[in-house]
Design a protein around this motif. Structure first.
Motif, PDB file in Angstrom:
ATOM      1  N   ASP A 513       7.400  -4.108  -1.148  1.00  0.00           N
ATOM      2  CA  ASP A 513       7.138  -3.992   0.290  1.00  0.00           C
ATOM      3  C   ASP A 513       8.125  -3.062   0.976  1.00  0.00           C
ATOM      4  N   LEU A 514       9.378  -3.061   0.520  1.00  0.00           N
ATOM      5  CA  LEU A 514      10.354  -2.119   1.075  1.00  0.00           C
ATOM      6  C   LEU A 514       9.922  -0.682   0.795  1.00  0.00           C
ATOM      7  N   ALA A 515       9.460  -0.428  -0.433  1.00  0.00           N
ATOM      8  CA  ALA A 515       9.009   0.923  -0.788  1.00  0.00           C
ATOM      9  C   ALA A 515       7.859   1.371   0.116  1.00  0.00           C
ATOM     10  N   LYS A 516       6.881   0.478   0.321  1.00  0.00           N
ATOM     11  CA  LYS A 516       5.731   0.823   1.175  1.00  0.00           C
ATOM     12  C   LYS A 516       6.158   1.041   2.628  1.00  0.00           C
ATOM     13  N   LEU A 517       7.090   0.205   3.094  1.00  0.00           N
ATOM     14  CA  LEU A 517       7.583   0.361   4.473  1.00  0.00           C
ATOM     15  C   LEU A 517       8.301   1.691   4.650  1.00  0.00           C
ATOM     16  N   TYR A 518       9.131   2.057   3.678  1.00  0.00           N
ATOM     17  CA  TYR A 518       9.845   3.331   3.780  1.00  0.00           C
ATOM     18  C   TYR A 518       8.864   4.508   3.814  1.00  0.00           C
ATOM     19  N   LEU A 519       7.754   4.402   3.067  1.00  0.00           N
ATOM     20  CA  LEU A 519       6.735   5.462   3.109  1.00  0.00           C
ATOM     21  C   LEU A 519       6.096   5.539   4.491  1.00  0.00           C
ATOM     22  N   ILE A 520       5.784   4.375   5.062  1.00  0.00           N
ATOM     23  CA  ILE A 520       5.197   4.345   6.409  1.00  0.00           C
ATOM     24  C   ILE A 520       6.153   4.968   7.413  1.00  0.00           C
ATOM     25  N   MET A 521       7.452   4.696   7.233  1.00  0.00           N
ATOM     26  CA  MET A 521       8.467   5.183   8.172  1.00  0.00           C
ATOM     27  C   MET A 521       8.963   6.585   7.805  1.00  0.00           C
ATOM     28  N   ASP A 522       8.271   7.222   6.829  1.00  0.00           N
ATOM     29  CA  ASP A 522       8.551   8.596   6.418  1.00  0.00           C
ATOM     30  C   ASP A 522       9.955   8.768   5.838  1.00  0.00           C
TER      31      ASP A 522
END
Length: 700
Positions: A513-522
């Motif tokens: 989930d951290l990885a996906k969040l970082y992608l969303i937050m660019d």
């Protein structure tokens, strides 16, 4: 003397004509009085009446019922007892779904018009609405026997066969109707319905479009298009179609109800509430609308209004399990356990074999400290719900056992709880319990239940209640983090997952989930770092390598991307996605098109109905300059995914390279009509300008 005699002769002739005219009128009046139907009038032979009748029939055979109403109104202004006008009205009322009015008119004509083509057609339409299919077909067939040129009756028979699930016969009659009357829009609408029910979306779409080309007010075609768009997740397009119908027919409740339900489905709860209230202004006794309102209010954390509206629903549907079940869980969310149990008890009397009701009862008993009862309810739920619900039930068991200090049983249940929330994996998770924190797990169970019902504000509040007792509970923190993601509060979500990683660094799920969040937050580098940590913790997970490969691909690091995609195939040899990503990467980089084609064909073999995979195959053929094969595969991709702007762009390019400028132009325009937010938007715009210029040069 001659002039005088002539004058007398003229006077005598005038008197004779006057007498003859008077006698003729008397005879006609007597004739009218003694005619079996007093509706027959000398006015029916006037040219204006014949013209109106012809116009009414002209509109009827085209299914333009609103125009028929207008012509009948004019006919009845001239002759209030015109049987033909009432017959036309009967069919038209049935045509717009007002079967009560149609039946009323048929009853009023039973003594004066016992056998006509229109009467049989009207009866057939009414019987169809009553699902008396064979009788309805017989009446429509009799209508056709009396009038061979009868496209509307053919169309009605076609629609009846759709309801009978006899799709071949339905197609036969609907096509006959369209052949007899090419301007009968409802025949094409029927064909659209027929194809849609058979899963042929492409043909369905074409026929709905054809119906609207004939008649922009063919509302059922718009309703059908909306259904297609919803299936393709083209929600804004569906909303547009519903709104066009409502604009023309503000009181058409079915369109408004479908729109309200769609708003609820896509999370536009305020719009769902507004649309539902509009419906209740038209008719306050439509039970499903109170259901939509109740659910919408619950999703906006307004449980007072949710309870009020579900009670109104129950008033109209007293024997509804769903009504009492929802009342029970709404009251549970409001903190009223006693009333909640009463409502769930009533639900159980209606249907005692509903697993979700057992779960709700289990959670109430858990929070009240009745652990044995809670366990019994969960065991019943496990036997009543599909196996897909086992992860959810097992996480509830996990927390129930932790509350009781049954650590060994909790570990066994935890192992079987993977996927109770999307992304949750219990690998490397260690849960601890002691008497001081035991009660927190009951709150965590309620939080999970609220989350699964999409009541995110309630979830966060219940997580906070649990964390007050047990601040380091990784499951509670995880559920809270997922709630913040769904509320689009990414910073708060990030905070929850970081805390979990600090507490239990080997717990897999928060790293995903951290990885996906970082992608969303660019923050791509941080996302890559988290995915690599995940790959270390679980080296056999192919999906992690796929995600790493996608990041490298976006960064233009083709060699690194290809290495990761190959690792996907090493771990999952039958992964169509792995083959597809490799093929697309080779196509875009044009480094090894032969290998790209090999991978694309393998992906298509594994997933022949996947639009994105057929798009890749078509695009590889395009890069190899095989434009015929490219068009063939890209057309198939469009049929499976008509709302993908990228696929439309690719098909446009293939048509362009194949020197088909008009089709190319259409596809580029289609891509921009879908959205102006896709990678190739600039290229599509430029190609439209280029082709327009080339077509202008050709015309000159």
């Amino acid at each position: 003397m001659k002039n005088k005699n002539t004058s007398r002769l003229k006077q005598y002739s005038y008197l004779l004509i006057k007498k003859l005219l008077f006698v003729s009128i008397i005879c006609l009046l007597i004739l009218q009085k003694n005619t079996p139907s007093s509706a027959i009038s000398i006015l029916r032979v006037e040219p204006s009446v014949i013209e109106l009748q012809n116009q009414a029939f002209f509109n009827l055979r085209r299914g333009d019922f609103l125009e028929v109403f207008k012509k009948c109104e004019e006919l009845l202004t001239i002759n209030k007892k015109s049987i033909l006008a009432y017959e036309l009205l009967g069919v038209s009322y049935a045509g717009i779904g007002r079967y009560d009015k149609a039946q009323e008119l048929m009853e009023s004509l039973k003594d004066v018009a016992k056998n006509s083509s229109l009467l049989h057609l009207c009866k057939g339409m009414i019987l169809h609405s009553q699902q008396k299919f064979d009788e309805a077909i017989a009446e429509c067939q009799e209508s056709i026997n009396m009038n061979q040129d009868n496209p509307l009756a053919l169309s009605v028979i076609g629609r009846i066969y759709i309801d009978k699930k006899e799709f071949d016969k339905a197609e036969e009659f609907l096509k006959q109707a369209a052949e007899k009357e090419p301007e009968l829009a409802s025949a094409y609408t029927g064909l659209g319905v027929n194809y849609l029910l058979q899963g042929n979306i492409g043909e369905s779409f074409k026929n709905y479009q054809k119906a609207l080309e004939i008649n922009q007010d063919e509302h059922m075609a718009r309703m059908g298009l909306a259904t297609i768009f919803i299936g393709l997740k083209g929600y804004e397009n569906a909303i547009e179609q519903y709104n066009l119908v409502i604009k023309k027919l503000p009181t058409f409740i079915r369109a408004r109800q479908n729109l309200a339900a769609l708003y609820l489905q896509i999370g536009r709860f305020t719009d769902a509430i507004e649309q539902s209230n509009e419906i209740l202004n038209i008719d306050p006794d439509i039970a499903p609308i109170y259901l939509i309102l109740a659910r919408s209010y619950s999703y906006t954390d307004n449980f007072d209004d949710a309870v009020k509206n579900i009670r109104k629903f129950i008033d109209l549907q007293e024997s509804s399990f769903e009504g009492y079940y929802l009342l029970g869980v709404f009251l549970m969310a409001s903190g009223d356990s006693k009333s909640s149990k009463d409502a769930l008890e009533k639900a159980g009397k209606i249907d005692a074999k509903q697993g979700y009701m057992m779960i709700a009862n289990a959670l109430i008993n858990h929070i009240e400290g009745n652990y044995d009862n809670a366990e019994v309810y969960l065991e019943k739920a496990q036997g009543l719900t599909p196996e897909t619900n086992n992860p959810m039930i097992n996480i509830f068991f996990t927390n129930l056992y932790l509350t009781q200090g049954k650590y060994k049983l909790s570990k066994e249940s935890l192992k079987a709880s993977g996927g109770f929330i999307n992304g949750f994996r219990p690998d490397n998770l260690d849960l601890k319990t002691d008497s001081e924190i035991n009660q927190s797990f009951a709150h965590t169970n309620l939080a999970i239940f609220f989350y699964l019902n999409r009541w995110y504000d309630k979830t966060i509040k219940m997580c906070d209640a649990a964390l007050t007792i047990h601040p380091d509970n990784p499951i509670t923190l995880y559920v809270k983090g997922k709630s913040f993601i769904d509320k689009k509060d990414f910073n708060q979500a990030l905070s929850q997952f970081k805390k979990i990683v600090e507490i239990q660094p080997d717990f897999l799920s928060p790293h995903y989930d951290l990885a996906k969040l970082y992608l969303i937050m660019d923050e791509t580098d941080k996302a890559l770092e988290e995915y690599k940590k995940t790959a270390e913790l679980d080296p056999k997970d192919a999906s992690v390598h796929l995600s790493i490969g996608n990041i490298y691909s976006r960064q233009g690091k083709n060699d690194e991307a290809i290495a990761e995609y190959k690792q996907v195939l090493t771990l999952a040899p039958d992964s169509p996605v792995g083959y597809n990503e490799l093929a697309y990467n080779y196509a875009e980089s044009e480094t090894n098109l032969d290998k790209g084609l090999e991978y694309a064909l393998k992906a298509a073999q594994l997933a022949p109905k996947d639009a994105s995979i057929l798009d890749t195959l078509g695009w590889v053929y395009f890069k190899k300059n095989n434009f015929i094969k490219a068009i063939e595969n890209l057309k198939s991709a469009v049929e499976l995914g008509p709302n993908s702007p990228t696929i439309r762009y690719h098909l446009g390019m293939a048509h362009y390279k194949n020197n088909d400028l008009n089709n190319a132009l259409n596809e580029f325009k289609n891509s921009l009509a879908i959205t102006e937010r896709f990678n190739e938007v600039f290229q599509s715009q430029e190609m439209i300008k280029l082709i327009a210029s080339q077509l202008n040069q050709t015309q000159k």
